[in-house]
Scaffold this active site. Sequence first.
Site, PDB file in Angstrom:
ATOM      1  CB  THR A  15      -0.994   0.060   1.384  1.00 63.11           C
ATOM      2  OG1 THR A  15      -1.575  -1.368   1.375  1.00 63.11           O
ATOM      3  CG2 THR A  15      -1.880   1.108   1.042  1.00 63.11           C
ATOM      4  N   GLY A 134       2.771   7.976  11.031  1.00 58.56           N
ATOM      5  CA  GLY A 134       2.401   8.131   9.610  1.00 58.56           C
ATOM      6  C   GLY A 134       2.886   9.456   9.261  1.00 58.56           C
ATOM      7  N   GLY A 187     -12.241  -1.829   8.220  1.00 53.60           N
ATOM      8  CA  GLY A 187     -10.871  -2.244   7.618  1.00 53.60           C
ATOM      9  C   GLY A 187      -9.878  -1.259   8.373  1.00 53.60           C
ATOM     10  CE  LYS A 205       3.369   2.923  15.092  1.00 50.77           C
ATOM     11  NZ  LYS A 205       1.795   3.132  14.951  1.00 50.77           N
ATOM     12  N   GLY A 307      -2.046   4.774   6.481  1.00 49.16           N
ATOM     13  CA  GLY A 307      -2.759   5.026   5.440  1.00 49.16           C
ATOM     14  C   GLY A 307      -1.638   4.954   4.498  1.00 49.16           C
TER      15      GLY A 307
END
Lengths: 444, 444
Positions: A15, A134, A187, A205, A307
């Site tokens: 992705t 992200g 999802g 993290k 994402g």
Amino acid sequence: MTQRSLKVALLGGGTVGSQVARILLDDADALAARVGARLELTGIAVRDVDAPRDVELPRELYTTDAQSLIDGADLVIELMGGIEPARTRILQALRRGASVVTGNKALLAADGAALFAEGERHGAELNFEAAVAGAIPIIRPIRESLSGDRITRVLGIVNGTTNFILDAMDTTGAQFADVLAEAQRLGYAEADPTADVEGHDAAAKAAILASLAFHTRVDLDAVRCEGITSVTAEDIAAAKDAGMTIKLLAIAELVRDASGTEGVSVRVHPTLLPRKHPLAAVHGAFNAVFVEAENAGSLMFYGAGAGGAPTASAIMGDVVSTARRVVAGGPGRVDTATRDLPMVGPDAITTSYSIGLEVADQPGVLARVATVFAENGVSIETMRQSVDGAEGLPADARWAAEGRAELRFVTHAASEAALAATVAEIRNLDAVRAVTSVLRVEGV
Amino acid sequence: MTQRSLKVALLGGGTVGSQVARILLDDADALAARVGARLELTGIAVRDVDAPRDVELPRELYTTDAQSLIDGADLVIELMGGIEPARTRILQALRRGASVVTGNKALLAADGAALFAEGERHGAELNFEAAVAGAIPIIRPIRESLSGDRITRVLGIVNGTTNFILDAMDTTGAQFADVLAEAQRLGYAEADPTADVEGHDAAAKAAILASLAFHTRVDLDAVRCEGITSVTAEDIAAAKDAGMTIKLLAIAELVRDASGTEGVSVRVHPTLLPRKHPLAAVHGAFNAVFVEAENAGSLMFYGAGAGGAPTASAIMGDVVSTARRVVAGGPGRVDTATRDLPMVGPDAITTSYSIGLEVADQPGVLARVATVFAENGVSIETMRQSVDGAEGLPADARWAAEGRAELRFVTHAASEAALAATVAEIRNLDAVRAVTSVLRVEGV
């Protein structure tokens, strides 16, 4: 426009990899202008050249031969994930002097020091903005913008899945299992959600953030980690009643023991936060990191934590910055830990706690419970009573109607040892039917 | 620990300068470990060596001889403020190849391009994180973290004084002049508040943000600037009624005209924001910058926008990063504008507007006003009525009681030209006593 070009090898075509490739191809001219050289995508190393992909890209870019791509590259983007073969590929690139951009938090948390050392030996950079939160620029601000300050604490919502679940529980009043099922359907959660809901992803993290914030090595095994699977709808409802919300926080703290010796505490656990705290307003799958520094005060960084396109944005920021440095010449920028602070265990930390008890409706119960708190040196800040389904009645009548009551205490700062001793003794009181929850409180 | 040292000259010994000097002296060991060289503060150039100072520092550091300090420096920190002599001093340092760290937004907005060009000629860096939003890392995230993305819009609360005033008006319901006086008494506003309340300070920061976000030169004179002096308690109350708040926003936007040609709009004006927008939760003198990028999505950066220690934190982040680069060798990192986008005027922008009217209590007024909107092609999204001091009565009775009514319209997106024509016509209607406010709306 300059004729120079840099060869960029992409390892991983999932992705994020697909989005990175798309940006490299679609925005080639703008990127070339910013870098001072064209970024030439030489190929995308994947396991299966014929697998279906999210993004339509020229088929000839795909290859299974990662080694040849790395051998010809000026810059390597690693997006395979996992420990191996990612670790081997990154080391191969760094040994050739090629700088590497990665989003691989698991690998960095487990073995970052060895990778950085290898980069330093060969004058190659290793950048990893995408590894935490992200698209949110947090690694670079901590490594550079705050490099002249002294960071004392980092509080982060760094896992979108668990924030989505807790936020939905807060909004709908539903139980964890139901919201998890819905999150999986939408999802937002994986079929096997363990790494997210047990806090392991956040712990990796947290370890990375702590090592950068405090300029020290952090042992991932020493990170205390508690997930959200035992957070109940009743915990959330009680938090709401008290003007609070529950978030899964990654907490990295510089602590000082009685002798003045500094240490680092890194932990992940569900945490009660006042609704007026900036992190309480982080909804859905968004991420945010709250940083406290001696001179800067409180800072917050907010945005999409996952994402394809947002993560690709973070990767590309590192790619452009690294490529500029390669074009300018000079050695790569490397962080080495300048300190070796001890990791401290829970006994070195004091926090407020919220404790939920289900007690029998008998006179004198509160007095007995309060005595246990006092005897263990744990000071009570507030006490609330609540019983589901009988809101219209005064508390005493509700208790009598049901023969039981729920008590919620919030303590002043206490050590984990004192709290554990208190809870153990309370559990043994005849009038106490159950200790329904023990949650830490921050930001009060 | 390394023996190497870098000579650091500090120009300016005010609030921020004093804090920078304190950090350089107090944290010398930690800074040396991070930089790989000691940062030796060679002196502090001031106008008056004997002036009283906020922070107790060795008296022998102060000098009036800025030139000699610059001549011996590896790195120059400029904190004098204003255009001259700051401009001359920075150019002197860059010509010597010494990198410069500054927080001088006025100078950068007015003449940044010339300074950057001079730095590039001599391989010297010019860093300026402190110039926008104090301690908040925003310059570096835009220059580097988002350098592989395409920023489309920046919305910033970048002036603490005006945010303090608007937030206090929102909380207390007081008028601008009263809150300004209180802000002056508390030290949140200057004796001459013009640069803040008229938006000039925010405009300089908007120009800097726009030039970095869109990789283009921005002409400060082309920044539209409207301050908060005409925002009334009634505007704030009406905003509250509509679930909104009023913030002074610095807005930088990439726009595309009908032919697809790109341009940049940069403007500062009081703006209605929904209370659920992340920027609406920025209270007191805090700053925050909201960035929208094609791949990253929405990001927000939040923190202290001013003050000695927070601004010093931003300065020191640049000092450490720049010093590391000097130690590593290689040329300084320079940004040059890669594009030369036209600045577009208000006609290229469409936004929603909120319009307040005081009208006579006559039948048919609303129909006449609505007709004017329609004839000018401005579409109405919502209309509200409000009258002060008669909340208990139904609207009609209140109007009748006072012989007047207030109407508040929120429009769909409209061009400034269409809006201006509409307002001019409405003002000429007999039944309209006054147009009490025209405010832009964002984030709906």
